[in-house]
Design a protein around this motif. Structure first.
Motif, PDB file in Angstrom:
ATOM      1  N   GLN A 250       0.861  -1.182   0.000  1.00  0.00           N
ATOM      2  CA  GLN A 250       0.000   0.000   0.000  1.00  0.00           C
ATOM      3  C   GLN A 250       0.900   1.235   0.000  1.00  0.00           C
ATOM      4  OE1 GLN A 250      -3.612  -0.417   1.281  1.00  0.00           O
ATOM      5  NE2 GLN A 250      -3.973   1.676   0.553  1.00  0.00           N
ATOM      6  N   GLY A 254      -1.812   5.884  -1.375  1.00  0.00           N
ATOM      7  CA  GLY A 254      -3.049   5.111  -1.374  1.00  0.00           C
ATOM      8  C   GLY A 254      -3.179   4.081  -2.484  1.00  0.00           C
ATOM      9  N   ARG A 256      -2.774   0.565  -4.285  1.00  0.00           N
ATOM     10  CA  ARG A 256      -2.565  -0.832  -3.847  1.00  0.00           C
ATOM     11  C   ARG A 256      -1.874  -1.583  -4.971  1.00  0.00           C
ATOM     12  NH1 ARG A 256      -5.347  -3.263   0.255  1.00  0.00           N
ATOM     13  NH2 ARG A 256      -5.779  -5.160  -0.915  1.00  0.00           N
TER      14      ARG A 256
END
Ligand code: ATP
Length: 347
Positions: A250, A254, A256
């Motif tokens: 992560q 923000g 992923r």
């Protein structure tokens, strides 16, 4: 030829530590490159192997002989320097002969040896010239011949190509490599040029601030760098800051990213050439973004992408010429790469 064992060597100049706890086994016939930025301690280490300086602590063995306290001329090493170090008042042949004399090779054997090594480096026809009558590449070939004439057990080269222009650098590098292979020379090659090291080394030792960061084959170090310093020194890498857990990283912004393992990682790296830009999402990771700029580098294009959320990525794509649409600034793209293209770091 002989193996070289470097055991916990350390060198201090006053309070300054130039080399700290360096250990390495170099196999017979192996070429190891010491690679690192200026001042990292690679020349100091090489000079300790050659015997020009004594380690503050530790031991060096060539074959089974402990050479730590032996003078230079008793170590059976042949050394080539960045600035050739030829004697200006001696011809090519005399420069080579000098090394043989120093090593007390009988006069009767010298001529044959001189002829053989000058042939090896293609300098026989220029044997009566003086160094000032030679190009840089030719002078370095003579220096190589002089180092090899004594049939050393270990061949040591200290930035031997730095004074040559780019094209000649590759040419002489390939000659050195071919000679090293043909003669099976145990070799240490010091350089600050990553491409040079990647091209010729069986293994490389990457150094920083007197400390060995990682030792391994070129592909291991490039694909699986142990830390950010090695990753960065061996080429470009996209580096994200964040947290790794359960095959997912992560980023602080923000994003992923699917990555293998990496639990506890603080940074994630992806080489630019592993990132392809597509109009549709594809593969394990497809991060949406907008092309910011495109840099033309001849055989490749380097494309900068602003990802949604704030991270940036660089992708290197092959230059497909007029037949291939180039990513234009403002174009919406997906930066695509696989989890096993990612490298996790804990620093
Ligand atoms: P470069 O590529 O610039 O030659 P390097 O990696 O080979 O760099 P070294 O020459 O081994 O680095 O130097 C390592 C450190 O030791 C440097 O900080 C240098 O200033 C220091 N050093 C080297 N030789 C001496 C000396 N004779 N006296 C004091 N300090 C030294």
């Amino acid at each position: 030829m002989a193996k070289v064992s470097i055991e916990n060597i350390r060198k201090q100049f006053g309070a300054a530590v130039a080399v700290s706890d360096f250990s390495l086994e170099i196999a017979e016939g192996e070429l190891v490159a010491f690679l690192g930025p200026s001042g990292c301690g690679k020349t100091t280490t090489l000079r300790m192997i050659a015997g020009f300086i004594a380690p503050t602590a530790g031991r060096i063995r060539i074959g089974e002989t402990d050479v730590t306290r032996l003078p230079v001329h008793k170590r059976d090493t042949g050394m080539v320097f960045q600035r050739y170090a030829l004697f200006p008042h001696m011809t090519v042949a005399e420069n080579v002969a000098f090394g043989l004399e120093m090593h007390k090779i009988p006069k009767a054997d010298r001529d044959g040896k001189i002829r053989r090594v000058l042939d090896m480096v293609r300098m026989s026809e220029l044997r009566d010239r003086y160094p000032r009558q030679l190009s840089g590449g030719q002078q370095q070939r003579v220096a190589i011949a002089r180092a090899l004439a004594i049939e050393p057990k270990v061949f040591l080269l200290d930035e031997p190509l730095s004074n040559l222009d780019a094209k000649l650098r590759v040419e002489v590098r390939e000659e050195i490599h071919a000679l090293q292979r043909r003669l099976g020379l145990t070799t240490v090659f010091v350089t600050h040029d990553q491409e040079e090291a990647l091209a010729i080394a069986d293994r490389m030792a990457i150094m920083h601030d007197g400390i060995v960061q990682q030792v391994g084959t070129p592909d291991t170090l490039y694909e699986r760098p142990a830390n950010l310093f090695v990753a960065d020194f061996l080429g470009k890498m996209n580096v994200f800051k964040g947290r790794g857990a359960d095959n997912v990283f992560q980023t602080e912004a923000g994003q992923r990213i699917a990555a293998q393992g990496g639990s506890g990682a603080t940074h994630l790296g992806v080489r630019p050439e592993r990132v392809s830009l597509r109009e549709q999402p594809s593969g394990g990771n497809a991060l949406a973004g907008v092309v910011e700029s495109s840099l033309y580098l001849g055989s490749i294009l380097e494309v900068r992408v602003q990802l949604e959320g704030g991270d940036r990525m660089v992708s290197q794509v092959a230059n497909g010429g007029a037949r291939q649409a180039q990513p234009a600034p403002g174009a919406r793209v997906y930066a695509c790469f696989e989890p096993d293209d990612c490298v996790s770091f804990t620093q």
